[in-house]
Design a protein around this motif. Sequence first.
Motif, PDB file in Angstrom:
ATOM      1  N   GLU A 142     -67.296 -13.686 -46.434  1.00 18.06           N
ATOM      2  CA  GLU A 142     -68.197 -12.536 -46.304  1.00 18.06           C
ATOM      3  C   GLU A 142     -67.389 -11.242 -46.271  1.00 18.06           C
ATOM      4  O   GLU A 142     -66.344 -11.167 -45.619  1.00 18.06           O
ATOM      5  CB  GLU A 142     -69.024 -12.644 -45.015  1.00 18.06           C
ATOM      6  N   ARG A 151     -73.149 -13.678 -38.704  1.00 19.00           N
ATOM      7  CA  ARG A 151     -72.568 -13.515 -40.042  1.00 19.00           C
ATOM      8  C   ARG A 151     -71.090 -13.848 -39.932  1.00 19.00           C
ATOM      9  O   ARG A 151     -70.234 -12.993 -39.817  1.00 19.00           O
ATOM     10  CB  ARG A 151     -72.792 -12.121 -40.616  1.00 19.00           C
ATOM     11  N   ALA A 152     -70.848 -15.149 -39.925  1.00 22.62           N
ATOM     12  CA  ALA A 152     -69.487 -15.652 -39.795  1.00 22.62           C
ATOM     13  C   ALA A 152     -68.955 -15.958 -41.186  1.00 22.62           C
ATOM     14  O   ALA A 152     -69.657 -15.805 -42.184  1.00 22.62           O
ATOM     15  CB  ALA A 152     -69.497 -16.902 -38.933  1.00 22.62           C
ATOM     16  N   GLU A 406     -82.547 -13.781 -40.881  1.00 24.96           N
ATOM     17  CA  GLU A 406     -82.870 -14.905 -41.769  1.00 24.96           C
ATOM     18  C   GLU A 406     -82.214 -16.174 -41.226  1.00 24.96           C
ATOM     19  O   GLU A 406     -80.996 -16.286 -41.218  1.00 24.96           O
ATOM     20  CB  GLU A 406     -82.357 -14.609 -43.184  1.00 24.96           C
TER      21      GLU A 406
HETATM   22  P1  ATP Z   1     -77.746 -13.789 -46.052  1.00 26.63           P
HETATM   23  O1  ATP Z   1     -78.705 -13.001 -46.901  1.00 26.63           O
HETATM   24  O2  ATP Z   1     -77.969 -13.625 -44.580  1.00 26.63           O
HETATM   25  O3  ATP Z   1     -76.328 -13.646 -46.485  1.00 26.63           O
HETATM   26  P2  ATP Z   1     -78.061 -16.017 -47.777  1.00 26.63           P
HETATM   27  O4  ATP Z   1     -79.280 -15.673 -48.545  1.00 26.63           O
HETATM   28  O5  ATP Z   1     -76.734 -15.794 -48.359  1.00 26.63           O
HETATM   29  O6  ATP Z   1     -78.125 -15.299 -46.334  1.00 26.63           O
HETATM   30  P3  ATP Z   1     -78.475 -18.857 -48.051  1.00 26.63           P
HETATM   31  O7  ATP Z   1     -77.480 -18.985 -49.135  1.00 26.63           O
HETATM   32  O8  ATP Z   1     -79.901 -19.005 -48.351  1.00 26.63           O
HETATM   33  O9  ATP Z   1     -78.200 -17.492 -47.249  1.00 26.63           O
HETATM   34  O10 ATP Z   1     -78.037 -19.863 -46.880  1.00 26.63           O
HETATM   35  C1  ATP Z   1     -78.961 -20.561 -46.059  1.00 26.63           C
HETATM   36  C2  ATP Z   1     -78.881 -20.125 -44.616  1.00 26.63           C
HETATM   37  O11 ATP Z   1     -77.535 -20.125 -44.125  1.00 26.63           O
HETATM   38  C3  ATP Z   1     -79.350 -18.695 -44.393  1.00 26.63           C
HETATM   39  O12 ATP Z   1     -80.741 -18.654 -44.281  1.00 26.63           O
HETATM   40  C4  ATP Z   1     -78.662 -18.332 -43.092  1.00 26.63           C
HETATM   41  O13 ATP Z   1     -79.440 -18.756 -41.989  1.00 26.63           O
HETATM   42  C5  ATP Z   1     -77.379 -19.132 -43.135  1.00 26.63           C
HETATM   43  N1  ATP Z   1     -76.228 -18.265 -43.454  1.00 26.63           N
HETATM   44  C6  ATP Z   1     -75.926 -17.707 -44.650  1.00 26.63           C
HETATM   45  N2  ATP Z   1     -74.801 -16.985 -44.582  1.00 26.63           N
HETATM   46  C7  ATP Z   1     -74.347 -17.101 -43.299  1.00 26.63           C
HETATM   47  C8  ATP Z   1     -73.220 -16.583 -42.585  1.00 26.63           C
HETATM   48  N3  ATP Z   1     -72.317 -15.818 -43.192  1.00 26.63           N
HETATM   49  N4  ATP Z   1     -73.071 -16.911 -41.279  1.00 26.63           N
HETATM   50  C9  ATP Z   1     -73.973 -17.697 -40.665  1.00 26.63           C
HETATM   51  N5  ATP Z   1     -75.059 -18.200 -41.274  1.00 26.63           N
HETATM   52  C10 ATP Z   1     -75.255 -17.916 -42.571  1.00 26.63           C
END
Ligand code: ATP
Length: 565
Positions: A142, A151-152, A406
């Motif tokens: 990230e 957001r790890a 989310e």
């Molecule tokens: P975001 O918009 O928050 O980056 P994303 O649309 O990239 O999420 P998805 O690829 O749909 O996320 O991943 C499924 C789930 O994983 C997300 O709904 C979220 O709860 C979780 N998630 C995604 N990125 C991270 C993160 N960097 N750290 C923790 N949880 C995450």
Amino acid sequence: MRFSKFGLTTLRDTPAEAEIISHKLMLRAGLIRRLAAGLFTWMPLGLRVLRRVEKIVCEEMDRAGALELIMPAVQPAELWKETGRWDKYGNLLLRMRDRHDRDFCFGPTHEEVITDIARRELRSYKQLPINFYQVQTKFRDEIRPRFGVMRAREFIMKDAYSFDLDQSGLEQSYQAMHAAYTAIFERLGLKFRVVDADSGEIGGNRSQEFMVLADSGEDAIAWCDEDGYASNVETAATVPEDGKRAAAKVNLEKIETPKTKTVETLTELLEIGPDKILKTLIVEGKKGPVALVIRGDHELNAIKACKMPNVTEPLTMANPETIQEIIGCTPGYVGPIGLDIPVYYDHATKCMSDFVCGANEFEKHYIGVNFGRDIKTPTTVDLRNVKDGDPTPSGSGTLKIARGIEVGHIFQLGQSYSEAMRATVQDKDGNDATLFMGCYGIGVTRIVGAAIEQNHDERGIIWPESIAPFKVVLIPINMHQSETVREVATTLYSELKAAGLDVLLDDRDARPGVKFADAELIGIPHRLVISERGIKVGQLEYRHRRDEEAKMIAYDKALQIITPS
Ligand code: ATP
Ligand code: MG
């Protein structure tokens, strides 16, 4: 569990690195410890919560008929090249090489790997529908890891992938996941909303997000109870204005506007509202810069902007040097009059009259601008974020805006991956049929942070019962001085444990104030205090973490109050 054996250290002071409450409390309560940016250790107390979340997630996935498996975290580049994502995924993908110089990545998601499984294992329509899931560590590099586990870079996701013979099958699999997710977030005791979401590069296919409502949420959501509309602001459509524009009252004039780079400074100087200002933003395009024009009180929507022909994705603002070179002024003084690049106007600009815009000269603006007279009347497009009070797309309601985190995302992928990777089965007539795929993610580690965002007070965490690390904490007063207190406390501890409850006995030789503060910080739902005074009258002091006041209860009522029938 005895506190003295649990190795828990709580912190009195708030760590400076934490911006939001859940991150602060997770560090203070000793749930997690940071290793490096976006990397965390789950300490024993935090892991207890995480496991409870996982258990609820898995139980509901199993109930919905999904099959658990575990795929490798490390994935070969070849698979990602088949779908084109090796290049497309960009810097979010952590890439590595093995000793034979082969490219690999640490999986940020598993569509490629599961589609590879599907094309090898699924031969016949008779094996469908099928849904595989796993709970697994992902890595995404990230750009701005923040908010602790929310957001790890390394985090745990439950990801599921369904395979069907046709679109109607996919819709059923999708609905089953919608129902399972709803059950999961209800059991977790969280306030959430399901909203329509952007379906990314695969247009037209359904996608919804599960949002935990919290002011600190990174997402904005728009909803309306009257007509049931709910969408991520990223995708919420604005309704075009009805086209009635007030007639021009003043003449066009170019004026000096010193130090007015922003809409705010311009409104102050001219003593007008931002809705009388036209904001012109220059972004990078495939064949040179593109102008996007919105009303001064509106925000540009990056996802909508990227849907314009010519505009490059991800949305990138043109740099000041380019603007100077092509337009001849610095950003902040750009306007559409005489501009010789593609211009897109937002719907809301359509009804503006006698407005202000940049004059494409340093510290100069036009006032009294009118469409038709001073610039061609534009065709308008949807470019801005919806805002509170806007009409819903159906026109029958009014939007409200809230912030959300989310925690889940369900997605009808259709055939994009199965086509790229040739995942087919034989249909009833013996023909090859390309599989229809859905994917469904839950941020297991993010849920823990989100639950705290929604459930805390100034003293600490207030866990929903379903995921609390311990159900009840026993606080004996002066246990190390009083034989009676020690005896009653240890007996009660054994009794509650025998009843199947997770109990934390605070057996530390510490002041009661310290124990109370820690119990509140950690957020254990039920607290029982054992004191000599109470024992004399056969009573304990009880308090729920959400109660204002403690109350005295009979010793034998303890179990009943903690596990109401
Ligand atoms: P975001 O918009 O928050 O980056 P994303 O649309 O990239 O999420 P998805 O690829 O749909 O996320 O991943 C499924 C789930 O994983 C997300 O709904 C979220 O709860 C979780 N998630 C995604 N990125 C991270 C993160 N960097 N750290 C923790 N949880 C995450
Ligand atoms: Mg992301």
